[in-house]
Scaffold this active site. Sequence first.
Site, PDB file in Angstrom:
ATOM      1  N   TYR A 114      36.648 -55.944  41.330  1.00  0.00           N
ATOM      2  CA  TYR A 114      37.827 -55.944  42.210  1.00  0.00           C
ATOM      3  C   TYR A 114      38.077 -54.530  42.752  1.00  0.00           C
ATOM      4  O   TYR A 114      38.239 -54.330  43.962  1.00  0.00           O
ATOM      5  CB  TYR A 114      39.039 -56.438  41.422  1.00  0.00           C
ATOM      6  CG  TYR A 114      40.341 -56.426  42.200  1.00  0.00           C
ATOM      7  CD1 TYR A 114      40.671 -57.460  43.060  1.00  0.00           C
ATOM      8  CD2 TYR A 114      41.256 -55.373  42.056  1.00  0.00           C
ATOM      9  CE1 TYR A 114      41.874 -57.457  43.763  1.00  0.00           C
ATOM     10  CE2 TYR A 114      42.455 -55.361  42.757  1.00  0.00           C
ATOM     11  CZ  TYR A 114      42.759 -56.405  43.610  1.00  0.00           C
ATOM     12  OH  TYR A 114      43.945 -56.398  44.305  1.00  0.00           O
ATOM     13  N   SER A 132      44.114 -51.955  47.915  1.00  0.00           N
ATOM     14  CA  SER A 132      44.907 -51.884  46.680  1.00  0.00           C
ATOM     15  C   SER A 132      44.892 -50.444  46.201  1.00  0.00           C
ATOM     16  O   SER A 132      43.963 -49.681  46.490  1.00  0.00           O
ATOM     17  CB  SER A 132      44.273 -52.769  45.601  1.00  0.00           C
ATOM     18  OG  SER A 132      44.882 -52.523  44.352  1.00  0.00           O
ATOM     19  N   ASP A 183      37.441 -71.624  53.483  1.00  0.00           N
ATOM     20  CA  ASP A 183      36.912 -70.733  52.446  1.00  0.00           C
ATOM     21  C   ASP A 183      36.402 -69.504  53.181  1.00  0.00           C
ATOM     22  O   ASP A 183      35.373 -69.552  53.864  1.00  0.00           O
ATOM     23  CB  ASP A 183      35.780 -71.414  51.670  1.00  0.00           C
ATOM     24  CG  ASP A 183      35.167 -70.469  50.638  1.00  0.00           C
ATOM     25  OD1 ASP A 183      35.504 -69.262  50.639  1.00  0.00           O
ATOM     26  OD2 ASP A 183      34.341 -70.934  49.839  1.00  0.00           O
ATOM     27  N   GLY A 191      52.325 -65.970  48.017  1.00  0.00           N
ATOM     28  CA  GLY A 191      52.316 -64.531  47.763  1.00  0.00           C
ATOM     29  C   GLY A 191      52.498 -63.675  49.010  1.00  0.00           C
ATOM     30  O   GLY A 191      53.277 -63.984  49.917  1.00  0.00           O
ATOM     31  N   LYS A 222      37.963 -53.122  46.683  1.00  0.00           N
ATOM     32  CA  LYS A 222      39.140 -52.534  47.322  1.00  0.00           C
ATOM     33  C   LYS A 222      38.841 -51.121  47.829  1.00  0.00           C
ATOM     34  O   LYS A 222      39.400 -50.677  48.835  1.00  0.00           O
ATOM     35  CB  LYS A 222      40.329 -52.561  46.365  1.00  0.00           C
ATOM     36  CG  LYS A 222      40.809 -53.980  46.046  1.00  0.00           C
ATOM     37  CD  LYS A 222      41.217 -54.714  47.309  1.00  0.00           C
ATOM     38  CE  LYS A 222      41.766 -56.094  47.076  1.00  0.00           C
ATOM     39  NZ  LYS A 222      42.203 -56.748  48.309  1.00  0.00           N
ATOM     40  N   ASP A 233      43.805 -70.768  54.133  1.00  0.00           N
ATOM     41  CA  ASP A 233      43.725 -70.561  52.690  1.00  0.00           C
ATOM     42  C   ASP A 233      42.774 -71.618  52.152  1.00  0.00           C
ATOM     43  O   ASP A 233      42.490 -72.620  52.824  1.00  0.00           O
ATOM     44  CB  ASP A 233      45.115 -70.715  52.034  1.00  0.00           C
ATOM     45  CG  ASP A 233      45.219 -69.989  50.697  1.00  0.00           C
ATOM     46  OD1 ASP A 233      45.898 -68.943  50.644  1.00  0.00           O
ATOM     47  OD2 ASP A 233      44.615 -70.455  49.705  1.00  0.00           O
ATOM     48  N   PRO A 241      48.604 -51.649  48.461  1.00  0.00           N
ATOM     49  CA  PRO A 241      49.815 -51.958  47.679  1.00  0.00           C
ATOM     50  C   PRO A 241      49.676 -51.462  46.247  1.00  0.00           C
ATOM     51  O   PRO A 241      48.581 -51.439  45.680  1.00  0.00           O
ATOM     52  CB  PRO A 241      49.882 -53.487  47.694  1.00  0.00           C
ATOM     53  CG  PRO A 241      48.917 -53.952  48.741  1.00  0.00           C
ATOM     54  CD  PRO A 241      47.870 -52.881  48.813  1.00  0.00           C
TER      55      PRO A 241
HETATM   56  N1  LIG Z   1      49.787 -58.561  43.668  1.00  0.00           N
HETATM   57  C1  LIG Z   1      49.490 -57.288  43.541  1.00  0.00           C
HETATM   58  O1  LIG Z   1      50.028 -56.569  42.670  1.00  0.00           O
HETATM   59  C2  LIG Z   1      48.490 -56.658  44.444  1.00  0.00           C
HETATM   60  C3  LIG Z   1      48.300 -55.275  44.360  1.00  0.00           C
HETATM   61  C4  LIG Z   1      47.408 -54.659  45.218  1.00  0.00           C
HETATM   62  C5  LIG Z   1      46.727 -55.405  46.159  1.00  0.00           C
HETATM   63  N2  LIG Z   1      46.905 -56.757  46.217  1.00  0.00           N
HETATM   64  C6  LIG Z   1      46.176 -57.476  47.248  1.00  0.00           C
HETATM   65  O2  LIG Z   1      47.101 -58.161  48.071  1.00  0.00           O
HETATM   66  C7  LIG Z   1      46.493 -59.327  48.634  1.00  0.00           C
HETATM   67  C8  LIG Z   1      47.344 -60.552  48.368  1.00  0.00           C
HETATM   68  O3  LIG Z   1      47.478 -60.692  46.968  1.00  0.00           O
HETATM   69  P1  LIG Z   1      48.526 -61.670  46.266  1.00  0.00           P
HETATM   70  O4  LIG Z   1      49.079 -60.919  45.118  1.00  0.00           O
HETATM   71  O5  LIG Z   1      49.431 -62.267  47.278  1.00  0.00           O
HETATM   72  O6  LIG Z   1      47.493 -62.751  45.690  1.00  0.00           O
HETATM   73  P2  LIG Z   1      47.626 -64.324  45.473  1.00  0.00           P
HETATM   74  O7  LIG Z   1      46.574 -64.644  44.462  1.00  0.00           O
HETATM   75  O8  LIG Z   1      49.028 -64.723  45.204  1.00  0.00           O
HETATM   76  O9  LIG Z   1      47.213 -64.893  46.898  1.00  0.00           O
HETATM   77  C9  LIG Z   1      45.904 -64.807  47.395  1.00  0.00           C
HETATM   78  C10 LIG Z   1      45.646 -66.008  48.267  1.00  0.00           C
HETATM   79  O10 LIG Z   1      44.273 -65.939  48.707  1.00  0.00           O
HETATM   80  C11 LIG Z   1      43.741 -67.249  48.649  1.00  0.00           C
HETATM   81  N3  LIG Z   1      42.278 -67.246  48.530  1.00  0.00           N
HETATM   82  C12 LIG Z   1      41.540 -66.872  47.453  1.00  0.00           C
HETATM   83  N4  LIG Z   1      40.240 -67.076  47.697  1.00  0.00           N
HETATM   84  C13 LIG Z   1      40.144 -67.584  48.954  1.00  0.00           C
HETATM   85  C14 LIG Z   1      39.060 -68.027  49.758  1.00  0.00           C
HETATM   86  N5  LIG Z   1      37.787 -67.977  49.320  1.00  0.00           N
HETATM   87  N6  LIG Z   1      39.331 -68.492  51.002  1.00  0.00           N
HETATM   88  C15 LIG Z   1      40.602 -68.569  51.447  1.00  0.00           C
HETATM   89  N7  LIG Z   1      41.671 -68.169  50.722  1.00  0.00           N
HETATM   90  C16 LIG Z   1      41.438 -67.697  49.485  1.00  0.00           C
HETATM   91  C17 LIG Z   1      44.388 -67.856  47.417  1.00  0.00           C
HETATM   92  O11 LIG Z   1      44.281 -69.275  47.401  1.00  0.00           O
HETATM   93  C18 LIG Z   1      45.810 -67.346  47.515  1.00  0.00           C
HETATM   94  O12 LIG Z   1      46.639 -68.217  48.242  1.00  0.00           O
HETATM   95  C19 LIG Z   1      45.097 -59.377  48.013  1.00  0.00           C
HETATM   96  O13 LIG Z   1      44.176 -58.753  48.883  1.00  0.00           O
HETATM   97  C20 LIG Z   1      45.257 -58.560  46.757  1.00  0.00           C
HETATM   98  O14 LIG Z   1      44.034 -58.033  46.296  1.00  0.00           O
HETATM   99  C21 LIG Z   1      47.759 -57.408  45.384  1.00  0.00           C
END
Ligand SMILES: NC(=O)c1ccc[n+]([C@@H]2O[C@H](COP(=O)([O-])OP(=O)(O)OC[C@H]3O[C@@H](n4cnc5c(N)ncnc54)[C@H](O)[C@@H]3O)[C@@H](O)[C@H]2O)c1
Length: 252
Positions: free
Chosen positions: A159, A145, A66, A19, A163, A39, A189
């Site tokens: 969540y 977010s 973690d 991601g 944020k 990760d 985002p």
């Molecule tokens: N996708 C969206 O629409 C969106 C919108 C606003 C904000 N965000 C934020 O953007 C960021 C990235 O989101 P994304 O969409 O790429 O999410 P995603 O779920 O694709 O990736 C998140 C990553 O964090 C890792 N992770 C989760 N818990 C963990 C832990 N305890 N220790 C280590 N790693 C851990 C997961 O394994 C994953 O690889 C996040 O902060 C999310 O809240 C996403």
Amino acid sequence: MSFGNLTGKVAVVTGAAQGMGKAIALGLAQRGADIAICDIKKDELEIACAELKNATGKKVYMQKVDISNEAQVNQFVSDVERQLGKIDILVNNAAIHPLHAIEEISSDEWDKVFAVNIKAHFFFCKAVIPGMRKRKFGRIISISSEAGKNGGTVAAVHYAATKGAVLSFVRNLAQQVGADGITVNAIAPGRIETAMTATATPEQTQKFLDKSIIKRLGSPADIAYAVCYLASEEASFVTAETMAVNGGTLRD
Ligand SMILES: NC(=O)c1ccc[n+]([C@@H]2O[C@H](COP(=O)([O-])OP(=O)(O)OC[C@H]3O[C@@H](n4cnc5c(N)ncnc54)[C@H](O)[C@@H]3O)[C@@H](O)[C@H]2O)c1
């Protein structure tokens, strides 16, 4: 005017197995930074690490961490400092988003979401700031977010609360470290196409497209470009700020 060259810098990106985190790590490495990624998903992290090395030729250090565990965070930070020499840029990206209504959220789930989505930012910042202060340079970027501002369009209450917390976290921390050349900013985002949003129904996705000025969902690269700017030397006068990258869905 050219800007954004990160040659000689070292960047840490959390949640970079997939991601946005993976795209952010790629963007920073393409601009010359050596990278440390962590990760909780080891197999995906190893694949991301190999891809980043092949694509950029930069040093890429990886560790399964973690981020809700302070001892693991501290170990990772000290291992990165030993392997890559220092940490100039920290991107607090990893988060979880169990999409549950309030009646379905247990106390344990509430605590877990807070531990990953905001407490981990505290663990990482506390661990990297001493080195940044010594070198009088640092760039800390925390991913919030749109939900942190407006409560979310399709979001769970824990969540959204975490944020929102990210926004006040960066505004406070920026004041504590600014005199030492360290900036602290958030990115908010809008809807981005990643695994986190892949299970959305067409109706949920349409809600974002209806509000969007640009009329598309965001890509992970859209966020990576914003991170690369905030991580640059040239962004030294931008701090305690929240940059919206949302295609115009929230105009505030
Ligand atoms: N996708 C969206 O629409 C969106 C919108 C606003 C904000 N965000 C934020 O953007 C960021 C990235 O989101 P994304 O969409 O790429 O999410 P995603 O779920 O694709 O990736 C998140 C990553 O964090 C890792 N992770 C989760 N818990 C963990 C832990 N305890 N220790 C280590 N790693 C851990 C997961 O394994 C994953 O690889 C996040 O902060 C999310 O809240 C996403």
